[in-house]
Structures are given as C-alpha cells and as structure tokens.
Scaffold this motif. Structure first.
Motif, PDB file in Angstrom:
ATOM      1  N   LEU A 138    -102.811  25.816  23.076  1.00  0.00           N
ATOM      2  CA  LEU A 138    -102.631  24.410  22.737  1.00  0.00           C
ATOM      3  C   LEU A 138    -103.857  23.604  23.147  1.00  0.00           C
ATOM      4  CD1 LEU A 138    -100.483  22.384  21.610  1.00  0.00           C
ATOM      5  CD2 LEU A 138     -99.887  21.924  24.002  1.00  0.00           C
ATOM      6  N   ALA A 139    -104.347  23.845  24.343  1.00  0.00           N
ATOM      7  CA  ALA A 139    -105.510  23.101  24.850  1.00  0.00           C
ATOM      8  C   ALA A 139    -106.760  23.390  24.023  1.00  0.00           C
ATOM      9  CB  ALA A 139    -105.753  23.444  26.318  1.00  0.00           C
ATOM     10  N   ASP A 166    -100.767  24.226  17.469  1.00  0.00           N
ATOM     11  CA  ASP A 166    -100.498  22.808  17.260  1.00  0.00           C
ATOM     12  C   ASP A 166     -99.295  22.316  18.048  1.00  0.00           C
ATOM     13  OD1 ASP A 166    -102.511  22.645  15.173  1.00  0.00           O
ATOM     14  OD2 ASP A 166    -101.092  23.735  13.914  1.00  0.00           O
ATOM     15  N   GLY A 186    -102.085  16.244  30.023  1.00  0.00           N
ATOM     16  CA  GLY A 186    -102.519  16.307  28.637  1.00  0.00           C
ATOM     17  C   GLY A 186    -101.526  16.930  27.691  1.00  0.00           C
ATOM     18  N   VAL A 187    -100.330  17.275  28.194  1.00  0.00           N
ATOM     19  CA  VAL A 187     -99.301  17.872  27.346  1.00  0.00           C
ATOM     20  C   VAL A 187     -98.058  16.983  27.383  1.00  0.00           C
ATOM     21  CG1 VAL A 187     -97.786  19.862  26.964  1.00  0.00           C
ATOM     22  CG2 VAL A 187    -100.153  20.209  27.713  1.00  0.00           C
ATOM     23  N   ARG A 202    -100.122  18.267  22.342  1.00  0.00           N
ATOM     24  CA  ARG A 202    -101.193  17.597  23.073  1.00  0.00           C
ATOM     25  C   ARG A 202    -100.907  16.096  23.108  1.00  0.00           C
ATOM     26  NH1 ARG A 202    -103.695  21.511  20.137  1.00  0.00           N
ATOM     27  NH2 ARG A 202    -103.965  20.120  18.348  1.00  0.00           N
ATOM     28  N   THR A 203    -101.089  15.488  24.260  1.00  0.00           N
ATOM     29  CA  THR A 203    -100.906  14.040  24.370  1.00  0.00           C
ATOM     30  C   THR A 203    -101.861  13.334  23.416  1.00  0.00           C
ATOM     31  OG1 THR A 203    -100.286  14.266  26.686  1.00  0.00           O
ATOM     32  CG2 THR A 203    -100.963  12.085  25.950  1.00  0.00           C
ATOM     33  N   ALA A 210    -101.728  13.619  20.127  1.00  0.00           N
ATOM     34  CA  ALA A 210    -102.004  14.456  18.958  1.00  0.00           C
ATOM     35  C   ALA A 210    -101.971  13.616  17.687  1.00  0.00           C
ATOM     36  CB  ALA A 210    -100.979  15.580  18.869  1.00  0.00           C
ATOM     37  N   HIS A 258     -98.576  13.331  16.012  1.00  0.00           N
ATOM     38  CA  HIS A 258     -97.477  13.122  16.951  1.00  0.00           C
ATOM     39  C   HIS A 258     -96.236  12.554  16.275  1.00  0.00           C
ATOM     40  CE1 HIS A 258     -97.726   8.669  17.457  1.00  0.00           C
ATOM     41  NE2 HIS A 258     -98.970   8.853  17.061  1.00  0.00           N
TER      42      HIS A 258
END
Length: 320
Positions: free
Chosen positions: A148-149, A154, A166-167, A288-289, A291, A294
C-alpha cells in the motif's frame, strides 16, 4: 519543400497537425481527409504545411490530380498514427479515473479473510461494479502494508486496528472468535464458555507473521493465560490448523466467518461459543490517507457493509 530554421530549436508538432497529416495519409485526398476529421480544407492544408515546417521534412507531394506521400511521409505517417493512438489511450484512461468503479482496483487481502469474504466481495463487484477490474492479492499484513505504501496496492481488506501512520481505516464489521475442538471435547456445543477456559487448554495457532496469531495470544493474555501454558505453532493456514485439532492435538480459535468453511466438512470437529462479551476482531478496508480515490473507496465500504449484513457478523456504522 519546407525548411527548418538553422540554429533554432525545432518546433514541437501539435496534435491537430498530426491528426490532419494522418487523415491525409489515410485518404490521400484533402477534401475527404478534411471531411473525415471535421476540419475545413484550407485549415487542413495549413496544418499539414505547419507540420512540415515544424519537422523540417516534406511529407506530401502535391499535384493537380492527386496527393502522394513522400518517402519521409510514408515513414512518419506510421509514427503519427502511433502517437494519436497513444493519446487516445491516455484520454480513455483519464476518463476511467474520473469515472468511479472503472479501471483497475488492486485489493490486498489477508489469508484469514480471503477464503471467507471474497465470495461476497466478488459477487458485489460483479453485480454492482461490472466495469471495475478487480485484482486480488493475498498476503500477510506486513506485506500488504508495504504494498500500500509503495503504491503496488490500492486498498486492503484486513483486521484492524493497524496503528500505521498514513493509513486510513474504513471499518466494515466485528466478528466473534469461536473455540474449535475435537468432537468429544467437554466444551463442545456450549454457548457460554468463559474466557478463563483458555488459560490451560492446549492451544494451536498459526505461524509467526499472521495477525490472527497475535490476536489469539492477546485474547489468551486477557483471559489470564500464563506464559508457560502450551502453545503449538505448526500451521501455515487455517485448514491445516483445524485438521490438527480434529486429530486431537489441541484446540484453536477461528473467526466466525471461517467456521462454516473450515468445520462444515469435518465431522470430527466441534465448536463452542464464548459467553458475552465474546472475544472478537474488527475487519476493515484500509487505504492511504488522502488517497485520490477516497470517495470511491468509502462508497465501496458502504456497499460491502450492506452485502455482509447476511454474514454472522456485527456490521459497523462506518464511523467506527
């Protein structure tokens, strides 16, 4: 023949110039080419001349009766078509990005979730999001978070909390753990097992690296299990784990969504349920924060909650 300007940097051809030249190369007729791309004939001729000037190469031989491609024009027409095709693909991909639930979605799933929840996920995608190209990757939690990082994945479907900067987590449901044992075990069939029963039972767990192992150990510590109580680590997957239980080597804890699959095909097993409040785990989507997708992922989470309402779980409200 159009000439480049010595000592000056060559001009970059425009897409409209390439489109005009490609049309002329295809039709070998200015009027037909202009009609094909919706451009006036003078504008088309001007665009081709401007392209020749930009490239410093004569592309077309003009006569009073017909249009011919020069040797350079023959070669560059192939390049022009390839450029226009690539631009078209770029625009299609951009449209797919703008349109939710289209294009590729790379979903990472932990092994203790994948076999039991993927049928629901895949059915939802098939019925509600037929344009979505779902690609599933089954890996352990640490590998999923790395993916993910790095942008390799995705979206993740896994047990939380993660506590990873960050997640962002999108909770889906909570599910109880069920005690699984051999058929004649004295706890088999009970629905009021106290957590304290875990203190001395011979416990079988998954190998290191599985989050389910860590969750089970946390439950045992909360129940007062001592460090000296036997814990056997011999299984890489839940199917192997329950086979060892059926063979009388100990008991184990399964998430409730796994119970029908893992115990339904083996009559040598029994199950028991804990008294309230039963030990449980939470399953969520993780992204991911910040994204770019989102909003799409939040809508996907809401659809999954709705689809999972039929499972033996407690669906969350979405805000934790």
């Amino acid at each position: 023949m159009a000439q480049g300007i010595p000592g000056n940097r060559p001009k970059q051809p425009s897409l409209s110039q390439l489109r005009a030249f490609a049309a002329v190369a295809e039709h070998l007729h200015f009027r037909d080419a202009a009609a094909a791309i919706g451009m006036s004939q003078p504008a088309l001729s001007g665009a081709v001349s401007a392209l020749e000037e930009a490239l410093g190469v004569q592309l077309i031989e003009r006569t009073t009766r017909k249009v011919l491609l020069s040797p350079a024009g023959e070669r560059l027409a192939v390049r022009a078509r390839a450029v226009l095709e690539a631009v078209g693909e770029l625009m299609e991909e951009a449209e797919a990005v703008r349109a939710p639930f289209t294009g590729v979605l790379r979903l990472g799933v932990i092994p203790t979730v994948a076999p039991y929840l993927l049928p629901t996920v895949l059915r939802l995608v098939h019925e509600r999001y037929p344009e979505l190209d779902l690609q599933v990757h089954e890996e352990q939690t640490s590998s999923l978070l790395e993916g993910l990082a790095a942008g390799r994945l995705d979206l993740l479907l896994l047990a939380v909390p993660l506590g990873v900067p960050g997640v962002a987590e999108l909770p889906l449901f909570d599910e109880d753990f069920v005690l699984v044992m051999e058929r004649d075990h004295w706890l088999g069939g009970r629905v009021d097992i106290p957590r304290e029963a875990l203190r001395e039972l011979p416990l079988l767990l998954l190998d290191e690296g599985h989050c389910l192992r860590d969750q089970a150990l946390d439950i045992c510590r909360e129940a007062g299990r001592t460090e000296g109580a036997p814990v056997t680590t011999t299984a890489a997957g839940l199917s192997t784990l329950v086979q060892l239980v059926a063979g009388g080597l100990g008991v184990t804890l399964l998430p409730r969504t796994a119970v029908p699959v893992e115990t339904g095909r083996n009559d040598a097993l029994a199950t028991g349920y804990f008294a309230d409040p039963a030990p449980s785990r939470r399953v969520a989507l993780a992204m991911r924060t910040g994204a770019a997708r989102h909003e799409e992922f939040e809508e996907f989470a809401a659809a999954l909650r709705e689809a999972m309402a039929a499972l033996p779980v407690r669906v969350t409200t979405g805000d934790g």
